[in-house]
Each structure stands twice: as structure tokens, then as C-alpha cells.
Write a protein that holds these residues in place. Sequence first.
Motif, PDB file in Angstrom:
ATOM      1  N   PHE A  50       8.678  -0.472  -2.606  1.00  0.00           N
ATOM      2  CA  PHE A  50       7.554  -1.399  -2.690  1.00  0.00           C
ATOM      3  C   PHE A  50       6.612  -1.117  -3.864  1.00  0.00           C
ATOM      4  O   PHE A  50       5.717  -1.901  -4.128  1.00  0.00           O
ATOM      5  CB  PHE A  50       6.765  -1.382  -1.379  1.00  0.00           C
ATOM      6  CG  PHE A  50       7.579  -1.858  -0.211  1.00  0.00           C
ATOM      7  CD1 PHE A  50       7.790  -3.208  -0.001  1.00  0.00           C
ATOM      8  CD2 PHE A  50       8.163  -0.956   0.664  1.00  0.00           C
ATOM      9  CE1 PHE A  50       8.554  -3.653   1.067  1.00  0.00           C
ATOM     10  CE2 PHE A  50       8.921  -1.392   1.740  1.00  0.00           C
ATOM     11  CZ  PHE A  50       9.119  -2.743   1.934  1.00  0.00           C
ATOM     12  N   GLY A  51       6.787  -0.010  -4.547  1.00  0.00           N
ATOM     13  CA  GLY A  51       5.902   0.330  -5.658  1.00  0.00           C
ATOM     14  C   GLY A  51       4.588   0.874  -5.139  1.00  0.00           C
ATOM     15  O   GLY A  51       4.550   1.601  -4.147  1.00  0.00           O
ATOM     16  N   ASN A  52       3.499   0.522  -5.800  1.00  0.00           N
ATOM     17  CA  ASN A  52       2.176   0.997  -5.391  1.00  0.00           C
ATOM     18  C   ASN A  52       1.798   0.376  -4.049  1.00  0.00           C
ATOM     19  O   ASN A  52       1.831  -0.844  -3.902  1.00  0.00           O
ATOM     20  CB  ASN A  52       1.115   0.650  -6.432  1.00  0.00           C
ATOM     21  CG  ASN A  52       1.307   1.436  -7.699  1.00  0.00           C
ATOM     22  OD1 ASN A  52       1.739   2.587  -7.680  1.00  0.00           O
ATOM     23  ND2 ASN A  52       0.983   0.829  -8.832  1.00  0.00           N
ATOM     24  N   ILE A  53       1.441   1.224  -3.090  1.00  0.00           N
ATOM     25  CA  ILE A  53       1.042   0.756  -1.771  1.00  0.00           C
ATOM     26  C   ILE A  53      -0.265   1.423  -1.364  1.00  0.00           C
ATOM     27  O   ILE A  53      -0.599   2.508  -1.838  1.00  0.00           O
ATOM     28  CB  ILE A  53       2.126   1.034  -0.698  1.00  0.00           C
ATOM     29  CG1 ILE A  53       2.453   2.543  -0.625  1.00  0.00           C
ATOM     30  CG2 ILE A  53       3.368   0.210  -0.952  1.00  0.00           C
ATOM     31  CD1 ILE A  53       3.396   2.921   0.499  1.00  0.00           C
ATOM     32  N   TYR A 100      -3.112  -3.128   9.527  1.00  0.00           N
ATOM     33  CA  TYR A 100      -1.722  -3.590   9.534  1.00  0.00           C
ATOM     34  C   TYR A 100      -0.696  -2.528   9.201  1.00  0.00           C
ATOM     35  O   TYR A 100       0.422  -2.575   9.666  1.00  0.00           O
ATOM     36  CB  TYR A 100      -1.545  -4.758   8.552  1.00  0.00           C
ATOM     37  CG  TYR A 100      -2.378  -5.949   8.916  1.00  0.00           C
ATOM     38  CD1 TYR A 100      -2.057  -6.732  10.012  1.00  0.00           C
ATOM     39  CD2 TYR A 100      -3.495  -6.290   8.177  1.00  0.00           C
ATOM     40  CE1 TYR A 100      -2.825  -7.832  10.359  1.00  0.00           C
ATOM     41  CE2 TYR A 100      -4.273  -7.389   8.509  1.00  0.00           C
ATOM     42  CZ  TYR A 100      -3.934  -8.149   9.607  1.00  0.00           C
ATOM     43  OH  TYR A 100      -4.694  -9.232   9.951  1.00  0.00           O
ATOM     44  N   GLY A 101      -1.009  -1.650   8.317  1.00  0.00           N
ATOM     45  CA  GLY A 101      -0.028  -0.687   7.827  1.00  0.00           C
ATOM     46  C   GLY A 101      -0.153  -0.595   6.324  1.00  0.00           C
ATOM     47  O   GLY A 101      -1.252  -0.497   5.787  1.00  0.00           O
ATOM     48  N   TYR A 102       0.950  -0.681   5.639  1.00  0.00           N
ATOM     49  CA  TYR A 102       0.946  -0.551   4.185  1.00  0.00           C
ATOM     50  C   TYR A 102       0.901  -1.923   3.521  1.00  0.00           C
ATOM     51  O   TYR A 102       1.513  -2.882   3.981  1.00  0.00           O
ATOM     52  CB  TYR A 102       2.179   0.215   3.712  1.00  0.00           C
ATOM     53  CG  TYR A 102       2.160   1.651   4.175  1.00  0.00           C
ATOM     54  CD1 TYR A 102       1.421   2.607   3.482  1.00  0.00           C
ATOM     55  CD2 TYR A 102       2.846   2.057   5.309  1.00  0.00           C
ATOM     56  CE1 TYR A 102       1.383   3.925   3.908  1.00  0.00           C
ATOM     57  CE2 TYR A 102       2.815   3.366   5.745  1.00  0.00           C
ATOM     58  CZ  TYR A 102       2.076   4.286   5.039  1.00  0.00           C
ATOM     59  OH  TYR A 102       2.023   5.591   5.467  1.00  0.00           O
ATOM     60  N   ILE A 103       0.183  -1.983   2.400  1.00  0.00           N
ATOM     61  CA  ILE A 103       0.038  -3.221   1.636  1.00  0.00           C
ATOM     62  C   ILE A 103       0.494  -2.963   0.203  1.00  0.00           C
ATOM     63  O   ILE A 103       0.079  -1.985  -0.424  1.00  0.00           O
ATOM     64  CB  ILE A 103      -1.437  -3.697   1.582  1.00  0.00           C
ATOM     65  CG1 ILE A 103      -2.051  -3.778   2.979  1.00  0.00           C
ATOM     66  CG2 ILE A 103      -1.566  -5.001   0.812  1.00  0.00           C
ATOM     67  CD1 ILE A 103      -1.534  -4.871   3.847  1.00  0.00           C
ATOM     68  N   ILE A 124       3.649  -4.225   5.144  1.00  0.00           N
ATOM     69  CA  ILE A 124       4.685  -3.490   5.853  1.00  0.00           C
ATOM     70  C   ILE A 124       4.016  -2.905   7.096  1.00  0.00           C
ATOM     71  O   ILE A 124       3.280  -1.933   7.014  1.00  0.00           O
ATOM     72  CB  ILE A 124       5.305  -2.377   4.974  1.00  0.00           C
ATOM     73  CG1 ILE A 124       5.778  -2.956   3.627  1.00  0.00           C
ATOM     74  CG2 ILE A 124       6.461  -1.716   5.693  1.00  0.00           C
ATOM     75  CD1 ILE A 124       4.882  -2.633   2.476  1.00  0.00           C
ATOM     76  N   MET A 125       4.248  -3.546   8.231  1.00  0.00           N
ATOM     77  CA  MET A 125       3.554  -3.191   9.464  1.00  0.00           C
ATOM     78  C   MET A 125       4.035  -1.828   9.988  1.00  0.00           C
ATOM     79  O   MET A 125       5.236  -1.555  10.007  1.00  0.00           O
ATOM     80  CB  MET A 125       3.807  -4.244  10.537  1.00  0.00           C
ATOM     81  CG  MET A 125       3.491  -5.656  10.095  1.00  0.00           C
ATOM     82  SD  MET A 125       1.768  -6.021  10.056  1.00  0.00           S
ATOM     83  CE  MET A 125       1.569  -6.758  11.643  1.00  0.00           C
TER      84      MET A 125
END
Length: 165
Positions: free
Chosen positions: A6-9, A15-18, A36-37
Motif C-alpha cells: 500500500f505504500g505510505n500508510i 478504521y485501521g490503516y489509510i 484497510i480495516m
Amino acid sequence: MKDKTFGNIEYSEDYGYIAHKNVIFGGEEQSVEVTIMCDDDEEISQFQRDAFEALLQGWEELQHKIAAAILDYYNDEEKGAYGPDDEAEYELWWPDINTEEELVKKIHMASIIIDSEYVMESKGKNPVYILFDRDWGGEDLEDNGVAVLIEDGEVTEVGYKDIAF
């Protein structure tokens, strides 16, 4: 933080990761938030990575399936389901949209949702939600938009954005 898929998160407690990605849809590059929940302290799973990678691998063909499914949904279920009584205003709310080309001018990708692995296991292979903002239906005070569920490279559900939550 940097993720291999996903690269930079960034981590969001809600929610989780963006992640933020640029994706071409309907011939136009659009900036899209990828969610990404996951629960607290949970890592992104390989299952979630596989779903996102599968989405990108078949993206060129999948765009047409998405547009066709939303076009059918708009014309068969949503158009005219509610709205003003005034005929002129009604026409502004519910324009005639008959082709994929007309449709992609009326929708804008907002986000991609990859659910938690636990929830994903109850769906088909590589399930991913794609959420769109739309230019019909009057003022969208509740940000209903439209969403599609992709499973194994096919659109399996179309509805308001809340189908993803």
C-alpha cells in the motif's frame, strides 16, 4: 509507516490503516483513499494485500464492469426512487444516463475499502468495496453515494455507500 503493498500508510483509530493512491477511472486519474480495516495493534494481513493486488491486476477490464453495474443500478433501482415533485427540478436530480461514458462523468471514486480479514472470510475471493460520490439525486446530505462490492474480479453488489460498513 511504509507498507510493501500500500505504500505510505497512517493508522486511524476509527478504521485501521489509510493509504492514498492515484487510480485511473473512466480515463481520468483520481486520488483515492484506501482504507484497510483492522482492530487495534493488528497488522495488515496477506489476505488483504492479495485482495488489493487482485483489484489492481484486473483494473482495466474491471472498470467497465463497475460502470455497467452502476449504470444498471441507477436506471433500474435508484433513478426516480425519491425526489422533488417539480418536473424541472426532478430532471436535474435524475438526468438521463444511458451509456458508460455518460455515467463516468457523473461519478467520482472516493475510496476503496478492504475489510478486516475476519469479515472478508465470509465473502467471496478477494472482496473489495469501491465507493463513489455521484452527481445525481439532489443534495446528498448523508453522503450516500454509490458503492460496489468486487469479489473474484466481478461486481457482486451495488448500493449506497453504507453496504461497505
